[in-house]
Design an enzyme around this catalytic site. Structure first.
Site, PDB file in Angstrom:
ATOM      1  N   GLY A  83       2.033 -12.593  -0.397  1.00 52.13           N
ATOM      2  CA  GLY A  83       1.170 -12.294  -1.531  1.00 52.13           C
ATOM      3  C   GLY A  83       1.455 -10.910  -2.052  1.00 52.13           C
ATOM      4  N   PHE A  85      -0.006  -8.196  -1.515  1.00 51.95           N
ATOM      5  CA  PHE A  85      -0.249  -7.086  -0.600  1.00 51.95           C
ATOM      6  C   PHE A  85       0.589  -7.156   0.667  1.00 51.95           C
ATOM      7  CE2 PHE A  85      -3.862  -7.047  -3.358  1.00 51.95           C
ATOM      8  CZ  PHE A  85      -4.202  -5.705  -3.482  1.00 51.95           C
ATOM      9  N   ASP A 206     -10.909 -13.398  -4.494  1.00 59.36           N
ATOM     10  CA  ASP A 206      -9.705 -14.229  -4.521  1.00 59.36           C
ATOM     11  C   ASP A 206      -9.943 -15.523  -3.740  1.00 59.36           C
ATOM     12  OD1 ASP A 206      -7.161 -14.848  -5.369  1.00 59.36           O
ATOM     13  OD2 ASP A 206      -6.141 -13.788  -3.743  1.00 59.36           O
TER      14      ASP A 206
END
Length: 318
Positions: A83, A85, A206
């Site tokens: 993702g 991050f 999210d």
């Protein structure tokens, strides 16, 4: 950009028809959607966005985390996901080393390790804030945090959580037909996890089927708190005034209408995303395979004005 809009079947005529009595909101929503999706970097959002930098009290210096012990992480396995991050890997644990440096990992055998790259100060603060968020959380519907370690050689922060052997909800729905009783059970567990966060003043921001993990023993747990935010306001760095959060963060098809309109968002944004996730399960439909531009545009406009044609999203399952 014109080709992208043409593909989404959005043109001047359709915009004029959608606009009606809604005024400039139609154009603002389209602008925000295109900007968020990076269709055209020259575009700007319709309103000023919140800074989104974590408060100093929510961050921690990298030196406060124990350095990665290679003896502890015996074998780094396959990549489980990725993702914005960082990447997540499965990892076998050395039980003897765990007893010495990471008691929560003892007896786990296998864990999931999220490797987050620390770059500039803002990115480092985002990484350490996520690590601080999950410390001390304890709820059956939240993935357990087992420890956070710093790898100075690669400037990475390693966030260690339970390895959940059932995959995520998105994958499960692709390979197995979920009955109504299963869907009701999953929905309840996800909502309990969201409630736990909201009771602590935290928005997930999210929520989606890929961030709902399952186990073979029937557990349901929320994961990935990289976009989580404590509180619904932020303090202006210049005036010190508390301002509402205005920004678009998350995953395209699950974004709430208030985010897309660049209006203040709060805890209900998680409930919207939860609803979209469950709609996917009910209809056995992967929304992420569809073009997000017309989807987000229509959802946002209809949510603002209310539907007048008597239609609803169908719940019939094929």
């Amino acid at each position: 950009m014109q080709k992208r809009l043409a593909k989404a079947k959005i043109n001047q005529k359709s915009m004029n028809e959608a606009e009606g009595s809604r005024g400039s909101i139609v154009w603002e929503v389209l602008l925000n959607v295109l900007k968020f999706l990076k269709v055209c970097e020259a575009l700007r959002y319709s309103k000023h966005r919140s800074n989104e930098s974590p408060a100093p009290s929510e961050c921690a210096p990298l030196s406060s985390f124990p350095v990665v012990d290679k003896k502890l992480f015996a074998t780094m396995g396959d990549k489980l996901g990725s993702g914005g991050f960082g990447n997540v890997y499965s990892c076998l644990v050395n039980d003897d080393a765990a007893e010495q440096v990471a008691p929560l990992m003892k007896g786990k055998y296998r864990v999931a390790v999220k490797k987050m790259k620390c770059g500039n100060e803002r990115k480092t603060n985002m990484c350490t804030a996520e690590a601080k968020f999950v410390e001390g959380w304890s709820h059956p519907c939240i993935v357990p945090h087992l420890g956070t370690f710093y790898n100075p050689a690669k400037s990475e922060l390693w966030l260690v959580v339970d390895y959940l052997d059932g995959g995520n909800l998105h994958e499960a729905a692709r390979f197995k037909s979920l009955g109504w009783e299963h869907l009701a059970y999953i929905a309840e567990r996800v909502l309990l996890g969201i409630k736990y966060l909201h009771d602590r003043g935290v928005m997930h921001r999210d929520i989606k089927s890929r961030n709902v993990m399952l186990t073979t023993s029937g557990e349901v747990k929320l994961i990935d708190f990289g976009l989580a935010r404590r509180g619904i306001e932020e303090r202006d760095e210049t005036t010190g005034e508390l301002l509402p959060l205005i920004n678009i963060v998350g995953t395209a098809h699950y974004l709430s209408p208030e985010m897309l309109r660049m209006e203040p968002h709060s805890y209900p944004t998680d409930i919207w995303s939860f609803g979209i996730s469950m709609l996917e399960m009910v209809r056995r439909e992967d929304l992420t395979t569809s073009d997000p531009i017309p989807f987000l545009f229509q959802v946002c406009i209809e949510r603002k004005e209310g539907r007048t044609d008597g239609e609803t999203w169908p719940l019939e399952r094929e």
